[in-house]
Design a protein around this motif. Structure first.
Motif, PDB file in Angstrom:
ATOM      1  N   ALA A 249      -3.415 -14.968   8.419  1.00 18.10           N
ATOM      2  CA  ALA A 249      -2.488 -15.204   7.314  1.00 18.10           C
ATOM      3  C   ALA A 249      -1.289 -15.969   7.869  1.00 18.10           C
ATOM      4  N   ASP A 250      -0.694 -16.789   7.050  1.00 18.53           N
ATOM      5  CA  ASP A 250       0.417 -17.582   7.562  1.00 18.53           C
ATOM      6  C   ASP A 250       1.691 -17.348   6.775  1.00 18.53           C
ATOM      7  N   TYR A 251       1.756 -16.240   6.030  1.00 15.65           N
ATOM      8  CA  TYR A 251       2.995 -15.962   5.308  1.00 15.65           C
ATOM      9  C   TYR A 251       3.995 -15.268   6.209  1.00 15.65           C
TER      10      TYR A 251
ATOM     11  N   GLY B 268      -0.906 -12.716  -7.184  1.00 19.09           N
ATOM     12  CA  GLY B 268      -0.531 -12.071  -5.945  1.00 19.09           C
ATOM     13  C   GLY B 268       0.959 -12.210  -5.718  1.00 19.09           C
ATOM     14  N   PHE B 269       1.458 -11.500  -4.720  1.00 20.42           N
ATOM     15  CA  PHE B 269       2.885 -11.606  -4.435  1.00 20.42           C
ATOM     16  C   PHE B 269       3.133 -11.173  -3.000  1.00 20.42           C
ATOM     17  N   ILE B 270       4.248 -11.569  -2.478  1.00 19.90           N
ATOM     18  CA  ILE B 270       4.719 -11.147  -1.158  1.00 19.90           C
ATOM     19  C   ILE B 270       6.078 -10.512  -1.408  1.00 19.90           C
TER      20      ILE B 270
ATOM     21  N   ASP C  29       9.684 -11.877  -0.855  1.00 17.72           N
ATOM     22  CA  ASP C  29      10.311 -12.897  -1.697  1.00 17.72           C
ATOM     23  C   ASP C  29      11.488 -12.340  -2.500  1.00 17.72           C
TER      24      ASP C  29
ATOM     25  N   TYR D 238      -9.954 -15.499  -3.947  1.00 16.56           N
ATOM     26  CA  TYR D 238      -8.888 -15.052  -4.864  1.00 16.56           C
ATOM     27  C   TYR D 238      -7.780 -14.394  -4.059  1.00 16.56           C
ATOM     28  N   PHE D 239      -8.099 -13.894  -2.882  1.00 18.23           N
ATOM     29  CA  PHE D 239      -7.090 -13.181  -2.102  1.00 18.23           C
ATOM     30  C   PHE D 239      -5.984 -14.112  -1.609  1.00 18.23           C
ATOM     31  N   ASN D 240      -6.266 -15.412  -1.614  1.00 17.81           N
ATOM     32  CA  ASN D 240      -5.208 -16.376  -1.303  1.00 17.81           C
ATOM     33  C   ASN D 240      -4.077 -16.308  -2.318  1.00 17.81           C
ATOM     34  N   LEU D 241      -4.349 -15.759  -3.494  1.00 12.20           N
ATOM     35  CA  LEU D 241      -3.283 -15.573  -4.477  1.00 12.20           C
ATOM     36  C   LEU D 241      -2.182 -14.686  -3.896  1.00 12.20           C
ATOM     37  N   VAL D 242      -2.552 -13.772  -3.011  1.00 11.15           N
ATOM     38  CA  VAL D 242      -1.542 -12.928  -2.378  1.00 11.15           C
ATOM     39  C   VAL D 242      -0.780 -13.735  -1.326  1.00 11.15           C
ATOM     40  N   PHE D 243      -1.529 -14.318  -0.395  1.00 13.75           N
ATOM     41  CA  PHE D 243      -0.851 -15.043   0.692  1.00 13.75           C
ATOM     42  C   PHE D 243       0.043 -16.154   0.130  1.00 13.75           C
ATOM     43  N   ARG D 244      -0.370 -16.760  -0.987  1.00 17.53           N
ATOM     44  CA  ARG D 244       0.350 -17.911  -1.534  1.00 17.53           C
ATOM     45  C   ARG D 244       1.172 -17.574  -2.771  1.00 17.53           C
ATOM     46  N   ARG D 245       1.288 -16.302  -3.105  1.00 13.59           N
ATOM     47  CA  ARG D 245       2.028 -15.907  -4.314  1.00 13.59           C
ATOM     48  C   ARG D 245       1.537 -16.722  -5.516  1.00 13.59           C
ATOM     49  N   GLY D 246       0.234 -16.831  -5.645  1.00 10.72           N
ATOM     50  CA  GLY D 246      -0.347 -17.647  -6.708  1.00 10.72           C
ATOM     51  C   GLY D 246      -0.664 -16.856  -7.959  1.00 10.72           C
ATOM     52  N   THR D 247      -0.895 -17.580  -9.031  1.00 10.63           N
ATOM     53  CA  THR D 247      -1.244 -16.982 -10.311  1.00 10.63           C
ATOM     54  C   THR D 247      -2.499 -17.654 -10.837  1.00 10.63           C
TER      55      THR D 247
END
Lengths: 334, 334
Positions: free
Chosen positions: A61-63, A275-277, A280, B263-272
């Motif tokens: 992961a790169d966050y 998703g969210f971090i 932020d 879909y889990f990239n939605l977490v790492f990238r704060r995506g919707t």
């Protein structure tokens, strides 16, 4: 004053597999420098554990900044200031933040916060820590429940999930949780105030959701991923918000959880999955901590802490998260 | 005045399989009643086709009324008023809406709209119809691109996808499309104004996305689902919005497209990731049609129509959508 400290270093990247305690960590004795101007010497009293730590160890992961072999294992902790060379905290202060897996550390403390709570100090790692903040931000800033909504939580008996459910109750929602085993389900309903609980180990998860959420699920808070997320997506109400907090199912194999084929229900139901971090919203953490503390003091928010003992047991204590042994926030007292 | 009309009826639910022309439809000759008070007799001139029609035939989605065996096949059309018993349109008016697969129909026309455009009348089924409205609403109301964003469109050479890309260009975005075959990709760049196109049949989709979108994808507009959606999700930028418009890949087998494990990239990238039903914005359609017409007249929006001929060919014309034969909006002239 100690001149050396024991530390747990990262010794392997557990990609595509579970954590191997003997291979992925290395216990060393390291030199402790004298605190420079503005620095302090801290003694760690507690470590906090979180499933995200395995992601950091994988270094994919790169966050967050990457973790390399030989780094002190990253993690949260509570530490006491035992010496200060003009540092920002006073000797005797208890502080918390990302201390890492080390018995002592020398730091300028810029990333640390003084423990100021009327709850027990460990609360800063649990209900007032990343766990509580993740529950609060994921639910209210992403899930956006309104009173009367049905909220469905997976991993509901976990440290985050149990707080999510109680916050949703405070917000006037009907709350259903999914957890593994009758004991955890009983606890959800009796102690954590969930309206109902589903034991996924007993099977028939989708049918039970349909029965317990006859008008569909307005907010999903998913800590698990995989098949359970897919079953939850089958039951969303129009306009549902699906909050992806974690995918603990991915940690079993190290690979990503299976993709949820029922994502297409997002079309039929005009749903949103996000998703969210939690970092932020870091600027809001002090205010959110006050709210969470207020809920605890008011009696509407309970939390559990699972406190193991002994610095040498740090790897085993992390492992407990992935075997479902912990009940509540996993911590270690040094 | 005709007293009977030919109609295509639904004769099978294509669930878990592709459409079978010989089994799923039945051509019949039906009685035409005299128009009652307030009703009109309409003659259909054009039918419009959309992948969603297979979903209606399956009768598993519930966002629209179910389609039962023996129902006139549901679909959009343009028809002329040939007789009126005090109806809301005048004889000679051209109207459009959900006419169904029938050569003539008697209706009160409450769900129909008069064709009023300076473009060719067929535009009301293509760039001004559900196709253009879906492109507009999905992109601007769900994807919310801002100037400078990178927008990635799958099924980019399709009727909807080609409009999405051009709208994103109008909005100041960099636009990359994914389509099947060199011809379609050439057309995207030369005619539809895409900045770049990826031929998924040539393989290496994820690598090509990475190369063409080095700072990640801000908005995904997905018409396809399956492996292509998964590859797109691997390349999202922080804060990405993923618009799920369709899953044409699901129509090949009739089952849902594979779940996207990324879909889990939605977490790492704060995506919707969000789905939508364009009918939810029906009250805004007149204004949106004016905008789309303005873009066409201003020369910034081109559209293609693929017009087949003969009422008896309606099932085969629908089938063209699922074999990738159509270029632009699929229509049938009666």
């Amino acid at each position: 004053m100690p001149t050396t400290t024991r530390q747990w270093l990262l010794n392997g990247h557990p990609r595509g597999r579970g954590i191997e305690i003997d291979n992925d960590f290395r216990l060393v004795e390291a030199e402790l420098p004298d605190p420079g101007q503005g620095e302090m010497l801290l003694k760690t009293h507690y470590l906090g554990f979180d499933p995200a730590q395995k992601g950091w160890m994988e270094n994919i992961a790169d966050y967050v900044a990457p973790m390399n072999i030989g780094d002190v294992m990253r993690g949260s902790g509570i530490a006491e200031v035992v010496a200060s060379n003009g540092g920002r905290f006073a000797v005797g202060d208890m502080v918390f933040g990302t201390t890492g897996w080390t018995e002592y550390l020398v730091t300028d403390g810029k990333e640390l916060t003084r423990v100021e709570t009327e709850l027990s100090p460990t609360a800063v790692l649990s209900v007032l820590g990343t766990t509580g903040l993740t529950a609060y931000c994921g639910l209210f800033k992403v899930g956006k429940p309104v009173a009367g909504d049905t909220v469905l939580v997976s991993g509901a008996a976990g440290a985050t999930g149990s707080i999510v459910g109680q916050l949703a109750k405070i917000a006037g929602c009907r709350v259903v949780g999914i957890a593994g085993g009758k004991d955890k389900c009983d606890w959800l309903v009796r102690e954590a105030g969930y309206d109902a609980a589903i034991d996924y180990k007993a099977g028939g998860v989708k049918e039970q959701i349909r029965e317990l959420c006859p008008r569909g699920v307005d907010v999903i808070y998913d800590n698990v991923g995989g098949k359970i997320l897919n079953d939850m997506l089958a039951c969303i109400a129009t306009g549902a918000r699906v909050v992806i907090c974690g995918g603990i199912s991915r940690y079993e194999t190290g690979s990503l959880p299976a993709g949820p084929e029922n994502y297409f229900n997002l079309v039929f139901r005009r749903g949103t999955m996000a998703g969210f971090i939690v970092l932020d919203w870091a600027s809001e953490f002090p205010g959110i901590r006050k709210r969470l503390e207020g809920f605890v003091k008011g009696g509407s928010l309970k939390y559990q802490e699972d406190i193991q003992h002994g610095f040498e047991n740090a790897p085993q204590t992390l492992q407990r998260l992935f075997t479902g042994q912990n009940r509540g926030k996993q911590m270690l007292k040094l």
